[in-house]
Motif scaffolding. Structure first.
Motif, PDB file in Angstrom:
ATOM      1  N   ASP A  80     -11.001 -36.922  15.639  1.00 35.79           N
ATOM      2  CA  ASP A  80     -12.146 -36.024  15.817  1.00 35.79           C
ATOM      3  C   ASP A  80     -12.315 -35.658  17.291  1.00 35.79           C
ATOM      4  OD1 ASP A  80     -12.800 -35.894  13.168  1.00 35.79           O
ATOM      5  OD2 ASP A  80     -14.347 -37.431  13.248  1.00 35.79           O
ATOM      6  N   SER A  81     -12.164 -36.639  18.177  1.00 34.99           N
ATOM      7  CA  SER A  81     -12.295 -36.396  19.618  1.00 34.99           C
ATOM      8  C   SER A  81     -11.181 -35.473  20.105  1.00 34.99           C
ATOM      9  CB  SER A  81     -12.255 -37.721  20.388  1.00 34.99           C
ATOM     10  OG  SER A  81     -13.327 -38.557  20.008  1.00 34.99           O
ATOM     11  N   PHE A  82      -9.967 -35.702  19.620  1.00 38.41           N
ATOM     12  CA  PHE A  82      -8.830 -34.841  19.970  1.00 38.41           C
ATOM     13  C   PHE A  82      -9.113 -33.404  19.544  1.00 38.41           C
ATOM     14  CE2 PHE A  82      -4.866 -32.687  19.443  1.00 38.41           C
ATOM     15  CZ  PHE A  82      -3.942 -33.280  20.299  1.00 38.41           C
ATOM     16  N   GLU A  83      -9.540 -33.247  18.287  1.00 40.87           N
ATOM     17  CA  GLU A  83      -9.793 -31.901  17.758  1.00 40.87           C
ATOM     18  C   GLU A  83     -10.944 -31.223  18.497  1.00 40.87           C
ATOM     19  OE1 GLU A  83     -10.882 -29.679  13.518  1.00 40.87           O
ATOM     20  OE2 GLU A  83      -9.991 -31.685  13.522  1.00 40.87           O
ATOM     21  N   LYS A  84     -11.963 -31.989  18.855  1.00 39.09           N
ATOM     22  CA  LYS A  84     -13.105 -31.412  19.570  1.00 39.09           C
ATOM     23  C   LYS A  84     -12.665 -30.822  20.901  1.00 39.09           C
ATOM     24  CE  LYS A  84     -17.714 -32.530  21.357  1.00 39.09           C
ATOM     25  NZ  LYS A  84     -18.723 -33.601  21.563  1.00 39.09           N
ATOM     26  N   ILE A  85     -11.796 -31.532  21.631  1.00 39.50           N
ATOM     27  CA  ILE A  85     -11.307 -31.035  22.920  1.00 39.50           C
ATOM     28  C   ILE A  85     -10.491 -29.759  22.723  1.00 39.50           C
ATOM     29  CG2 ILE A  85      -9.770 -31.543  24.867  1.00 39.50           C
ATOM     30  CD1 ILE A  85     -10.591 -34.482  24.569  1.00 39.50           C
ATOM     31  N   VAL A  86      -9.612 -29.760  21.717  1.00 37.83           N
ATOM     32  CA  VAL A  86      -8.788 -28.575  21.456  1.00 37.83           C
ATOM     33  C   VAL A  86      -9.662 -27.384  21.095  1.00 37.83           C
ATOM     34  CG1 VAL A  86      -7.011 -27.573  19.970  1.00 37.83           C
ATOM     35  CG2 VAL A  86      -6.785 -29.940  20.758  1.00 37.83           C
ATOM     36  N   ARG A 107      -1.184 -26.854  17.708  1.00 39.82           N
ATOM     37  CA  ARG A 107      -0.893 -25.597  17.004  1.00 39.82           C
ATOM     38  C   ARG A 107      -1.544 -25.574  15.618  1.00 39.82           C
ATOM     39  NH1 ARG A 107       5.454 -25.218  17.329  1.00 39.82           N
ATOM     40  NH2 ARG A 107       5.272 -27.382  17.989  1.00 39.82           N
ATOM     41  N   VAL A 108      -1.548 -26.719  14.950  1.00 38.63           N
ATOM     42  CA  VAL A 108      -2.194 -26.805  13.634  1.00 38.63           C
ATOM     43  C   VAL A 108      -3.684 -26.501  13.757  1.00 38.63           C
ATOM     44  CG1 VAL A 108      -2.860 -28.379  11.783  1.00 38.63           C
ATOM     45  CG2 VAL A 108      -0.521 -28.421  12.650  1.00 38.63           C
ATOM     46  N   ILE A 109      -4.338 -27.116  14.739  1.00 41.36           N
ATOM     47  CA  ILE A 109      -5.782 -26.916  14.929  1.00 41.36           C
ATOM     48  C   ILE A 109      -6.066 -25.471  15.307  1.00 41.36           C
ATOM     49  CG2 ILE A 109      -7.775 -27.575  16.331  1.00 41.36           C
ATOM     50  CD1 ILE A 109      -6.460 -30.365  16.583  1.00 41.36           C
ATOM     51  N   ARG A 110      -5.204 -24.870  16.138  1.00 40.89           N
ATOM     52  CA  ARG A 110      -5.398 -23.470  16.523  1.00 40.89           C
ATOM     53  C   ARG A 110      -5.309 -22.542  15.319  1.00 40.89           C
ATOM     54  NH1 ARG A 110      -2.124 -22.928  22.306  1.00 40.89           N
ATOM     55  NH2 ARG A 110      -4.002 -22.797  23.580  1.00 40.89           N
ATOM     56  N   VAL A 169      -7.156  -8.173  15.024  1.00 44.26           N
ATOM     57  CA  VAL A 169      -6.185  -9.257  15.179  1.00 44.26           C
ATOM     58  C   VAL A 169      -6.261  -9.816  16.593  1.00 44.26           C
ATOM     59  CG1 VAL A 169      -3.732  -9.837  15.143  1.00 44.26           C
ATOM     60  CG2 VAL A 169      -4.663  -8.250  13.451  1.00 44.26           C
ATOM     61  N   LYS A 170      -6.517  -8.963  17.580  1.00 45.96           N
ATOM     62  CA  LYS A 170      -6.603  -9.404  18.971  1.00 45.96           C
ATOM     63  C   LYS A 170      -7.718 -10.437  19.145  1.00 45.96           C
ATOM     64  CE  LYS A 170      -7.214  -7.781  23.723  1.00 45.96           C
ATOM     65  NZ  LYS A 170      -7.446  -6.612  24.586  1.00 45.96           N
ATOM     66  N   GLU A 171      -8.868 -10.188  18.536  1.00 51.75           N
ATOM     67  CA  GLU A 171      -9.987 -11.134  18.646  1.00 51.75           C
ATOM     68  C   GLU A 171      -9.612 -12.496  18.062  1.00 51.75           C
ATOM     69  OE1 GLU A 171     -14.181  -8.851  18.333  1.00 51.75           O
ATOM     70  OE2 GLU A 171     -12.855  -8.522  16.630  1.00 51.75           O
ATOM     71  N   ILE A 172      -8.969 -12.465  16.906  1.00 57.53           N
ATOM     72  CA  ILE A 172      -8.600 -13.715  16.246  1.00 57.53           C
ATOM     73  C   ILE A 172      -7.538 -14.453  17.047  1.00 57.53           C
ATOM     74  CG2 ILE A 172      -7.717 -14.773  14.142  1.00 57.53           C
ATOM     75  CD1 ILE A 172     -10.456 -13.473  13.818  1.00 57.53           C
ATOM     76  N   SER A 173      -6.532 -13.734  17.537  1.00 57.54           N
ATOM     77  CA  SER A 173      -5.469 -14.392  18.296  1.00 57.54           C
ATOM     78  C   SER A 173      -6.012 -14.981  19.591  1.00 57.54           C
ATOM     79  CB  SER A 173      -4.329 -13.410  18.588  1.00 57.54           C
ATOM     80  OG  SER A 173      -4.766 -12.335  19.400  1.00 57.54           O
ATOM     81  N   ASN A 174      -6.991 -14.312  20.211  1.00 60.35           N
ATOM     82  CA  ASN A 174      -7.601 -14.852  21.432  1.00 60.35           C
ATOM     83  C   ASN A 174      -8.372 -16.138  21.150  1.00 60.35           C
ATOM     84  OD1 ASN A 174      -6.615 -12.783  23.011  1.00 60.35           O
ATOM     85  ND2 ASN A 174      -8.479 -11.557  22.918  1.00 60.35           N
ATOM     86  N   ILE A 175      -9.097 -16.164  20.034  1.00 64.90           N
ATOM     87  CA  ILE A 175      -9.848 -17.356  19.660  1.00 64.90           C
ATOM     88  C   ILE A 175      -8.900 -18.530  19.443  1.00 64.90           C
ATOM     89  CG2 ILE A 175     -11.185 -18.384  17.764  1.00 64.90           C
ATOM     90  CD1 ILE A 175     -12.590 -15.663  17.509  1.00 64.90           C
ATOM     91  N   ALA A 176      -7.755 -18.245  18.822  1.00 62.00           N
ATOM     92  CA  ALA A 176      -6.779 -19.291  18.534  1.00 62.00           C
ATOM     93  C   ALA A 176      -5.927 -19.646  19.750  1.00 62.00           C
ATOM     94  CB  ALA A 176      -5.879 -18.861  17.382  1.00 62.00           C
ATOM     95  N   GLY A 177      -6.047 -18.863  20.826  1.00 63.99           N
ATOM     96  CA  GLY A 177      -5.311 -19.183  22.047  1.00 63.99           C
ATOM     97  C   GLY A 177      -3.908 -18.630  22.108  1.00 63.99           C
ATOM     98  N   TYR A 178      -3.629 -17.543  21.384  1.00 62.03           N
ATOM     99  CA  TYR A 178      -2.304 -16.920  21.411  1.00 62.03           C
ATOM    100  C   TYR A 178      -2.381 -15.597  22.166  1.00 62.03           C
ATOM    101  CZ  TYR A 178      -0.636 -20.309  17.993  1.00 62.03           C
ATOM    102  OH  TYR A 178      -0.280 -21.473  17.360  1.00 62.03           O
ATOM    103  N   SER A 179      -1.618 -15.485  23.235  1.00 62.24           N
ATOM    104  CA  SER A 179      -1.645 -14.259  24.042  1.00 62.24           C
ATOM    105  C   SER A 179      -0.858 -13.130  23.388  1.00 62.24           C
ATOM    106  CB  SER A 179      -1.086 -14.534  25.441  1.00 62.24           C
ATOM    107  OG  SER A 179       0.228 -15.067  25.360  1.00 62.24           O
ATOM    108  N   SER A 180       0.150 -13.468  22.597  1.00 68.51           N
ATOM    109  CA  SER A 180       0.959 -12.456  21.923  1.00 68.51           C
ATOM    110  C   SER A 180       0.444 -12.252  20.506  1.00 68.51           C
ATOM    111  CB  SER A 180       2.432 -12.885  21.880  1.00 68.51           C
ATOM    112  OG  SER A 180       3.169 -12.042  21.022  1.00 68.51           O
ATOM    113  N   ARG A 181      -0.089 -11.067  20.233  1.00 66.53           N
ATOM    114  CA  ARG A 181      -0.612 -10.786  18.894  1.00 66.53           C
ATOM    115  C   ARG A 181       0.503 -10.773  17.859  1.00 66.53           C
ATOM    116  NH1 ARG A 181      -3.863  -5.454  20.199  1.00 66.53           N
ATOM    117  NH2 ARG A 181      -2.575  -5.594  22.070  1.00 66.53           N
ATOM    118  N   GLY A 182       1.673 -10.240  18.247  1.00 66.59           N
ATOM    119  CA  GLY A 182       2.794 -10.174  17.319  1.00 66.59           C
ATOM    120  C   GLY A 182       3.265 -11.556  16.895  1.00 66.59           C
ATOM    121  N   HIS A 183       3.398 -12.461  17.872  1.00 68.20           N
ATOM    122  CA  HIS A 183       3.824 -13.823  17.577  1.00 68.20           C
ATOM    123  C   HIS A 183       2.785 -14.534  16.708  1.00 68.20           C
ATOM    124  CE1 HIS A 183       5.308 -17.888  18.004  1.00 68.20           C
ATOM    125  NE2 HIS A 183       4.168 -18.265  18.561  1.00 68.20           N
TER     126      HIS A 183
END
Length: 277
Positions: free
Chosen positions: A179-185, A227-230, A246-260
């Motif tokens: 839980d602590s690990f996931e909270k930080i991520v 990556r799983v938590i993201r 898609v850009k908003e969602i990818s930013n929330i998940a921490g992915y700079s490349s929308r295509g990837h």
């Protein structure tokens, strides 16, 4: 009170109060009539709040129809064994419960006991996603080697030792640590500076200890767990209905490349982000 063969009197009310599983008595009208403290602890509601609304109000919307079918069977006198459904806590979190329920028709009551299997479900999802991520990575490496060698081979999705290990359900201390690990991520998922150094500092352990702890509990690496938590964050963001691109969602998940991000999301969940939005 129940009198045992040894003539010792046993207080069933005390048993009802201290047992860690969720115990409840419900009426055929669909309302709780009695719950033990574990129900309040897991769902976050007081007894008064639980008694004031029909049980269906606390069930996850996606599980209400299926639960209603099982309730109809109960009212017809058929017991229910190991039925799994999701409830929503007062804070909005999702908990998975596994129910065994017995109808008492002469009293129009249902006696039920449930186990909180949220962590088991979470670990199953971790394993599913991490296996897919591992196969994607293996596929990429395999195709890269094929292109370099010019040899046309059929790709076989072989899992690594990490992926072959099926983790047992963690202990309570391991659950709290995860839980602590996931909270930080989750707090830093959308930031470019999220790395294992930041996570290990937040947990006050070295990166080597971080690797050993995650691998010991889940059988995967810390990077794969991130990556799983993201990806789960992305799914939750889509489900909230607050985002439209898609850009908003990818930013929330921490992915700079929308295509990837879009390709990865499709590999894991079998649907494109744009279709969900």
């Amino acid at each position: 009170m129940v009198k045992l063969k040894s003539q010792q009197v046993f207080d069933l009310e005390y048993f009802f109060e201290v047992v860690p599983d969720l115990l409840c008595i419900a009426g055929f009208d669909g309302y709780f009539q009695k719950v033990n403290p574990a129900v309040c602890r897991v769902l976050g509601y007081s007894q008064a709040e639980l008694f004031a609304s029909p049980i269906s109000d606390f069930i996850h919307p996606d599980n209400r129809d299926r639960t209603a079918e099982k309730r109809t069977a109960l009212l017809q006198g058929r017991s229910l064994f190991n039925f799994e459904n999701r409830y929503l806590t007062k804070s909005g979190a999702v908990v998975w419960l596994s129910w065994t329920s017995v109808p008492i028709q002469k009293d129009s009551l249902v006696f039920a006991i449930a186990k909180d299997i949220t962590y088991r479900k979470q670990l199953e999802e971790y394993e599913r996603i991490s296996s897919i991520l591992g196969m994607i990575n293996d596929d990429h490496q395999s195709r890269f080697r094929q292109e370099k060698s010019g040899v046309d081979r059929t790709f076989a999705a072989l899992k690594s030792d990490d992926d072959q290990r099926k983790a047992d359900e963690p202990s309570q201390s391991d659950q709290l640590w995860l839980d602590s690990f996931e909270k930080i991520v989750r707090e830093h998922a959308g930031k470019a500076d999220l790395n294992l150094e930041l996570i290990s500092d937040g947990l006050a352990i070295s990166q080597r200890q971080l690797f050993r702890r995650v691998h010991g509990i889940l059988g995967i690496t810390p990077n794969k767990l991130v990556r799983v938590i993201r990806l789960q964050l992305a799914w939750e963001a889509i489900g909230s209905g607050k985002y439209r691109t898609v850009k908003e969602i990818s930013n929330i998940a921490g992915y700079s490349s929308r295509g990837h991000f879009n390709r990865l999301f499709y590999e894991v969940y079998g649907i494109h982000v744009a279709e969900l939005l």
